[in-house]
Scaffold this motif. Structure first.
Motif, mmCIF file in Angstrom:
data_model
loop_
_atom_site.group_PDB
_atom_site.id
_atom_site.type_symbol
_atom_site.label_atom_id
_atom_site.label_comp_id
_atom_site.label_asym_id
_atom_site.label_seq_id
_atom_site.Cartn_x
_atom_site.Cartn_y
_atom_site.Cartn_z
ATOM 1 N N ALA A 55 -3.442 9.707 6.663
ATOM 2 C CA ALA A 55 -4.559 10.945 7.018
ATOM 3 C C ALA A 55 -5.814 10.380 7.538
ATOM 4 O O ALA A 55 -6.528 11.140 8.178
ATOM 5 C CB ALA A 55 -4.807 11.622 5.539
ATOM 6 N N VAL A 56 -6.339 9.191 7.016
ATOM 7 C CA VAL A 56 -7.517 8.653 7.412
ATOM 8 C C VAL A 56 -7.376 8.371 9.229
ATOM 9 O O VAL A 56 -8.252 8.694 9.978
ATOM 10 C CB VAL A 56 -8.009 7.495 7.004
ATOM 11 C CG1 VAL A 56 -9.106 6.778 7.591
ATOM 12 C CG2 VAL A 56 -8.319 7.768 5.368
ATOM 13 N N LEU A 57 -6.374 7.656 9.566
ATOM 14 C CA LEU A 57 -5.953 7.404 10.889
ATOM 15 C C LEU A 57 -5.947 8.559 11.733
ATOM 16 O O LEU A 57 -6.588 8.549 12.809
ATOM 17 C CB LEU A 57 -4.770 6.469 10.989
ATOM 18 C CG LEU A 57 -4.637 5.292 10.333
ATOM 19 C CD1 LEU A 57 -3.163 4.657 10.548
ATOM 20 C CD2 LEU A 57 -5.757 4.482 10.661
ATOM 21 N N THR A 58 -5.340 9.870 11.234
ATOM 22 C CA THR A 58 -5.290 11.127 11.973
ATOM 23 C C THR A 58 -6.657 11.631 12.246
ATOM 24 O O THR A 58 -7.067 12.237 13.102
ATOM 25 C CB THR A 58 -4.417 11.960 11.176
ATOM 26 O OG1 THR A 58 -3.075 11.440 10.953
ATOM 27 C CG2 THR A 58 -4.381 13.554 11.672
ATOM 28 N N ASN A 116 0.825 -1.184 0.144
ATOM 29 C CA ASN A 116 0.174 0.123 -0.007
ATOM 30 C C ASN A 116 0.693 1.316 -0.045
ATOM 31 O O ASN A 116 0.542 2.233 0.632
ATOM 32 C CB ASN A 116 -1.014 0.096 1.274
ATOM 33 C CG ASN A 116 -2.038 -1.316 1.275
ATOM 34 O OD1 ASN A 116 -2.952 -0.862 0.618
ATOM 35 N ND2 ASN A 116 -1.570 -2.308 1.944
ATOM 36 N N VAL A 117 2.170 1.078 -0.595
ATOM 37 C CA VAL A 117 3.021 2.265 -0.280
ATOM 38 C C VAL A 117 2.590 3.630 -0.835
ATOM 39 O O VAL A 117 2.810 4.601 -0.584
ATOM 40 C CB VAL A 117 4.475 2.072 -0.936
ATOM 41 C CG1 VAL A 117 4.453 1.471 -2.396
ATOM 42 C CG2 VAL A 117 5.435 2.837 -0.317
ATOM 43 N N ASP A 150 -14.447 14.363 5.589
ATOM 44 C CA ASP A 150 -13.735 15.527 4.918
ATOM 45 C C ASP A 150 -12.497 15.489 5.081
ATOM 46 O O ASP A 150 -11.897 15.939 6.203
ATOM 47 C CB ASP A 150 -14.485 17.000 5.139
ATOM 48 C CG ASP A 150 -14.147 17.904 3.930
ATOM 49 O OD1 ASP A 150 -13.314 17.427 3.009
ATOM 50 O OD2 ASP A 150 -14.670 18.903 3.922
ATOM 51 N N ILE A 151 -11.269 14.900 4.297
ATOM 52 C CA ILE A 151 -10.031 14.728 4.589
ATOM 53 C C ILE A 151 -9.514 15.327 3.478
ATOM 54 O O ILE A 151 -9.796 14.684 2.172
ATOM 55 C CB ILE A 151 -9.476 13.254 4.984
ATOM 56 C CG1 ILE A 151 -10.512 12.715 5.963
ATOM 57 C CG2 ILE A 151 -8.222 13.202 5.116
ATOM 58 C CD1 ILE A 151 -10.207 11.286 6.296
ATOM 59 N N ALA A 152 -8.610 16.303 3.270
ATOM 60 C CA ALA A 152 -7.887 16.647 1.989
ATOM 61 C C ALA A 152 -7.289 15.673 1.362
ATOM 62 O O ALA A 152 -6.489 15.016 1.882
ATOM 63 C CB ALA A 152 -6.811 17.865 2.387
ATOM 64 N N GLY A 153 -7.344 15.419 0.107
ATOM 65 C CA GLY A 153 -6.490 14.501 -0.843
ATOM 66 C C GLY A 153 -7.261 13.059 -0.649
ATOM 67 O O GLY A 153 -6.498 11.990 -1.304
ATOM 68 N N ARG A 165 -2.555 8.709 2.410
ATOM 69 C CA ARG A 165 -3.878 8.794 2.718
ATOM 70 C C ARG A 165 -4.262 7.750 3.637
ATOM 71 O O ARG A 165 -5.172 8.236 4.376
ATOM 72 C CB ARG A 165 -4.519 8.410 1.433
ATOM 73 C CG ARG A 165 -4.719 9.344 0.183
ATOM 74 C CD ARG A 165 -5.393 9.028 -1.144
ATOM 75 N NE ARG A 165 -4.650 7.895 -1.823
ATOM 76 C CZ ARG A 165 -5.068 7.005 -2.595
ATOM 77 N NH1 ARG A 165 -6.367 7.350 -3.130
ATOM 78 N NH2 ARG A 165 -4.518 6.276 -3.416
ATOM 79 N N VAL A 166 -3.492 6.745 3.907
ATOM 80 C CA VAL A 166 -3.932 5.678 5.096
ATOM 81 C C VAL A 166 -3.585 6.618 6.396
ATOM 82 O O VAL A 166 -4.380 6.727 7.256
ATOM 83 C CB VAL A 166 -3.118 4.600 5.178
ATOM 84 C CG1 VAL A 166 -3.230 3.652 6.405
ATOM 85 C CG2 VAL A 166 -3.497 3.576 3.829
#
Length: 348
Positions: free
Chosen positions: A115-118, A106-107, A134-137, A112-113
């Motif tokens: 960003a979702v966790l954050t 998944n490199v 709503d997450i940028a990108g 994005r992974v």
């Protein structure tokens, strides 16, 4: 360690042994500038004299090992990925050590992974629909496609208070992490013209809304097949629900459902009786119809085959239902006998 040729074989295959040694030397650090070093020992053969043979190869550094297997690029990618991850989520160190190849697979989407966790860490049990995140990108279809991986990581990133342990698996992603899930919709037809909603008879509504509807009903019929639901005849003070399958246990959320006469019509096969059994767990008063032995034998020319039978015992069937279920479960009437409800003659 290398298995070297012994003294008995060496005279017979001396040229093969020399070719093997040359090949090892060509690939070594001495020739390539990287890779392995060869460890040697000397043998003294009575016919061949003294000869030096390899006994082992040694990889001095990680870089040499990665060079040998051609994975320098992947290792550099993993180091970068791990550094970015551990800066934000140090608790994922053990997972990265155990599953580096999953991370590398998944490199290209790893940022994005993260960003979702954050987002989930900042909004525990947010109570919104997945499509509202709503997450940028990051588009929400990415989250839907990566539920399995994200769930594995979220279980380590989030505090236990943000995880509902009653729900597991990708299908329960929303419930496990405090998102709203699409409401289960129930389709029904009002069978009494006097009880229609503004002239409407065929409606599909969320379970919670149907629970708030109070009609002077005496009977509720339940069937799986849509056409049977659409062609069901008029019955005073009644409605018919159709198309729920194993989702019938959601009827437990409709309190007034336990106060009416409930009638279930399913396929005459092991899964049809399993669904009936589950329905009685939430509505014990449910009665079956057109799921009897006479209906089955009358339509023997229309029997189909149930490829995967339900084999677990059922405890909520009547004696007649249970006897028929056991005959089907044990193939006493034939291999995988089933009568789908849409095959029952309409006149019957």
């Amino acid at each position: 360690p290398l298995k070297r040729p012994d003294g008995r074989v060496l005279p017979e295959r001396f040229d093969d042994a020399r070719a093997w040694i040359r090949a090892l030397e060509e690939g070594s650090r001495a020739r390539q500038g990287h890779g392995y070093d060869i460890e040697w020992s000397e043998i003294n053969h009575r016919l061949l004299g003294r000869n030096r043979v390899p006994t082992a190869v040694r990889l001095a550094t990680e870089a040499d090992a990665l060079s040998l297997i051609g994975c320098q690029r992947q290792a550099a990618q993993f180091r970068s990925l791990a550094e970015r991850t551990l800066t934000r989520f140090p608790m994922l160190g053990d997972w990265l050590a155990r599953k580096p190849l999953v991370a590398l697979a998944n490199v290209n989407s790893w940022d994005r992974v993260l960003a979702v966790l954050t987002w989930f860490a900042a909004h525990p049990r947010a109570g919104v629909y997945l499509r509202q995140i709503d997450i940028a990108g990051v588009d929400t279809k990415f989250i839907e496609a990566q539920k399995g991986l994200l769930a594995e990581l979220l279980d380590m990133v989030l505090p236990s208070s943000a995880i509902d342990q009653r729900f597991v698996g990708s299908r329960s992603f929303e419930q496990r992490y405090g998102l709203l899930s699409k409401p289960l919709l129930i389709r029904f037809r009002v069978l009494d013209q006097e009880l229609r909603f503004g002239g409407l008879s065929d409606l599909t509504v969320p379970v919670a809304e149907l629970a708030q509807v109070h009609l002077p009903l005496e009977h509720v019929f339940v069937t799986e097949n849509d056409i049977n639901g659409l062609t069901f005849p008029s019955v005073p003070r009644s409605l018919i629900i159709f198309g729920l399958g194993y989702g019938l246990d959601r009827l437990a959320e409709i309190s007034w459902m336990r106060k009416v006469k409930l009638h279930y019509w399913g396929d005459i096969d092991t899964h049809g009786f399993a669904i009936l059994d589950r329905l009685r767990a939430v509505c014990p008063q449910a009665q079956s119809f057109l799921m009897d032995r006479e209906t089955l034998t009358t339509h023997s020319s229309l029997w189909g085959r149930e490829d995967s039978r339900y084999l677990a015992p059922l405890s909520r069937l009547t004696s007649a239902e249970h006897a028929l279920f056991e005959d089907l479960r044990c193939n006493r009437l034939g291999e995988g006998v089933r009568l789908e409800q849409e095959r029952v003659h309409f006149g019957w």
